[in-house]
Design an enzyme around this catalytic site. Structure first.
Site, mmCIF file in Angstrom:
data_model
loop_
_atom_site.group_PDB
_atom_site.id
_atom_site.type_symbol
_atom_site.label_atom_id
_atom_site.label_comp_id
_atom_site.label_asym_id
_atom_site.label_seq_id
_atom_site.Cartn_x
_atom_site.Cartn_y
_atom_site.Cartn_z
ATOM 1 N N PHE A 82 0.856 -1.195 0.000
ATOM 2 C CA PHE A 82 0.000 0.000 0.000
ATOM 3 C C PHE A 82 0.886 1.237 0.000
ATOM 4 C CE2 PHE A 82 -2.302 3.538 1.879
ATOM 5 C CZ PHE A 82 -3.482 3.512 1.145
ATOM 6 N N ASP B 158 9.213 3.039 1.484
ATOM 7 C CA ASP B 158 7.982 3.674 1.969
ATOM 8 C C ASP B 158 7.911 3.447 3.469
ATOM 9 O OD1 ASP B 158 5.490 4.488 2.739
ATOM 10 O OD2 ASP B 158 4.425 3.590 1.045
ATOM 11 N N LYS C 11 2.549 9.958 8.149
ATOM 12 C CA LYS C 11 1.720 9.643 9.320
ATOM 13 C C LYS C 11 2.215 10.179 10.676
ATOM 14 C CE LYS C 11 -1.061 5.862 7.583
ATOM 15 N NZ LYS C 11 -0.713 5.313 6.294
HETATM 16 C C1 LIG Z 1 -0.922 5.584 4.887
HETATM 17 C C2 LIG Z 1 0.135 5.164 3.940
HETATM 18 C C3 LIG Z 1 0.383 5.865 2.752
HETATM 19 C C4 LIG Z 1 -0.476 7.035 2.305
HETATM 20 O O1 LIG Z 1 -0.445 8.090 3.204
HETATM 21 P P1 LIG Z 1 -1.643 9.163 3.195
HETATM 22 O O2 LIG Z 1 -1.200 10.200 4.184
HETATM 23 O O3 LIG Z 1 -2.881 8.447 3.584
HETATM 24 O O4 LIG Z 1 -1.730 9.705 1.819
HETATM 25 C C5 LIG Z 1 1.431 5.455 1.949
HETATM 26 N N1 LIG Z 1 2.193 4.403 2.295
HETATM 27 C C6 LIG Z 1 1.992 3.709 3.434
HETATM 28 C C7 LIG Z 1 2.901 2.574 3.769
HETATM 29 C C8 LIG Z 1 0.946 4.047 4.277
HETATM 30 O O5 LIG Z 1 0.726 3.330 5.382
#
Ligand SMILES: *Cc1c(COP(=O)(O)O)cnc(C)c1O
Length: 400
Positions: A141, A225, A254
């Site tokens: 994700f 990520d 986050k």
């Molecule tokens: C939440 C998340 C995103 C996206 O972040 P948003 O602030 O919701 O756009 C991207 N990568 C990972 C691993 C995430 O957990």
């Protein structure tokens, strides 16, 4: 506050909010530490921290005062000028990540977009326009904007938004599949050190190092990520640092602002020339208010040893989850995770939403991720709160 007040508010939601979420009929009105209250006055123990966001819990006095003080000074000037909190934050992030430069955004998906643009333009600047493809992973994700969606590896997020181009997905943890996908058109490998939304699945030991070696062999970049894993949650500032692997760039968001929206890409030396002035930007990115919030979060993390704390508290949580899993063998397949990002994996025939509701009835707020009950509490949580939460989850599972 009363049930009637809450019901009125829920009616407002049904009549005016676009229905792209599926909230239970609860309106949160207040928080303190790891406690939240809804509009009916009911109290909950928050073990999900706004999806791994509220690093310091709710209403932390240091974060509240940093935001108030900065708001009373200057909130936003745009990137036509520098602002002081942003420069201090950039320097802190360089030293915490070990990377050379920081590029700011307002969210996780924007950080991923920036990182993808950085990778493509890096090769364009070097005259390698044909290197554009990204190797990403099944079940990954990376966010919801079109570029981030293209690298996300789960049909439930991708279906209906195609064509999503320029990405090859391979099984997470499978080094030979990565090697087989490498070709002269591959610009980067993009990976989460622990798949978060995918169900809290840690990369197998040695996998990140193997990706680093594979990227190097093929002249491609390795992008991390760390939107969910970064800022201390795994017991290291970056999940990659637990494996001693240095990616060419990482995306953060986050937990960075402790609830205030902010994201960033930290990039290595070789990427500094990729995005010259004018090639990328964002009006709000790196604004003074968000930067002051993130600085306060980093200060408290450092002063209270919250990264080290995530490791020890995480071990306590993992132990507790193992015990809960062993008491409910027909409902829980296993428990897994790292630090304060953990999960109970539900048996395939268990109705996940029902379990989540039962846990809420016991007074604990959690989220689901890839068929698992995910625990992503504030880094400030206490062992006593973790134990209290575990007891509630245990009771809920017994009742289901
Ligand atoms: C939440 C998340 C995103 C996206 O972040 P948003 O602030 O919701 O756009 C991207 N990568 C990972 C691993 C995430 O957990």
């Amino acid at each position: 506050m009363s049930n009637a007040v809450q019901e009125k508010l829920v009616e407002l939601a049904k009549a005016s909010l676009y229905p792209n979420y599926a909230q239970p009929p609860i309106v949160i009105v207040r928080g303190r530490g790891c406690d939240l209250w809804d509009a009916s006055g009911r109290q909950y123990l928050d073990l999900f921290a706004g999806i791994a966001v509220n690093t310091l819990g709710h209403a932390h006095p240091r974060l509240v005062s940093a935001i108030a003080t900065q708001a009373a000074s200057v909130m936003h000037v745009s990137n036509y000028y520098y602002n002081e909190p942003n420069l201090r934050l950039a320097a802190r992030l360089c030293s915490l990540t070990g990377l050379a430069r920081v590029l700011f955004s307002n969210s996780g998906t924007e950080a991923i977009e920036a990182m993808l643009k950085l990778a493509r333009r890096h090769f364009y600047v070097r005259g390698e326009q044909d290197r554009y493809r990204v190797v990403a992973f099944d079940n990954a994700f990376h966010g919801r904007t079109m570029g981030s969606l293209a690298v996300t590896g789960q049909p439930k997020y991708r279906d209906g938004f195609g064509p999503l181009l320029g990405v090859t997905h391979v099984p997470f943890g499978d080094v030979s599949a990565v090697r087989a996908a490498m070709a002269p058109d591959v610009a980067a490998i993009l990976v989460e050190p622990i798949q978060g939304e995918g169900g809290v699945i840690p990369a197998p030991p040695g996998f990140l190092a193997a990706l680093r070696a594979t990227a190097d062999e093929h002249g491609a970049l390795l992008l991390g990520d760390e939107v969910q894993t970064g800022v201390g949650r795994t017991g290291a500032f970056l999940g990659f640092q637990r494996e001693g692997v240095v990616p060419d760039a990482v995306a953060l968001a986050k937990a960075m602002g402790g609830g205030f929206p902010i994201g960033a890409v930290a990039a290595g030396e070789i990427l500094i020339g990729a995005l010259p002035p004018g090639s990328h930007g964002s009006t709000f990115a790196g604004n003074a208010l968000a930067s002051a919030a993130a600085l306060a979060v980093l200060d408290v993390i450092e002063e209270e040893g919250l990264v080290e704390g995530a490791r020890t508290k995480g071990e306590h949580l993992a132990q507790g989850l193992t015990e809960v899993a062993s008491r409910h063998p027909t409902k829980i397949v296993t428990s897994r995770g790292v630090g304060l990002l953990q999960a109970l994996v539900l048996a395939p025939d268990v109705a996940a939403a029902k379990v989540l509701g039962a846990v809420r009835e016991e007074g604990v707020l959690l989220t689901l991720a890839g068929g698992a009950l995910r625990f992503s509490p504030a880094l400030t949580i206490t062992l006593e709160e973790l134990d209290r939460g575990l007891a509630c989850v245990d009771r809920a599972l017994a009742k289901c």
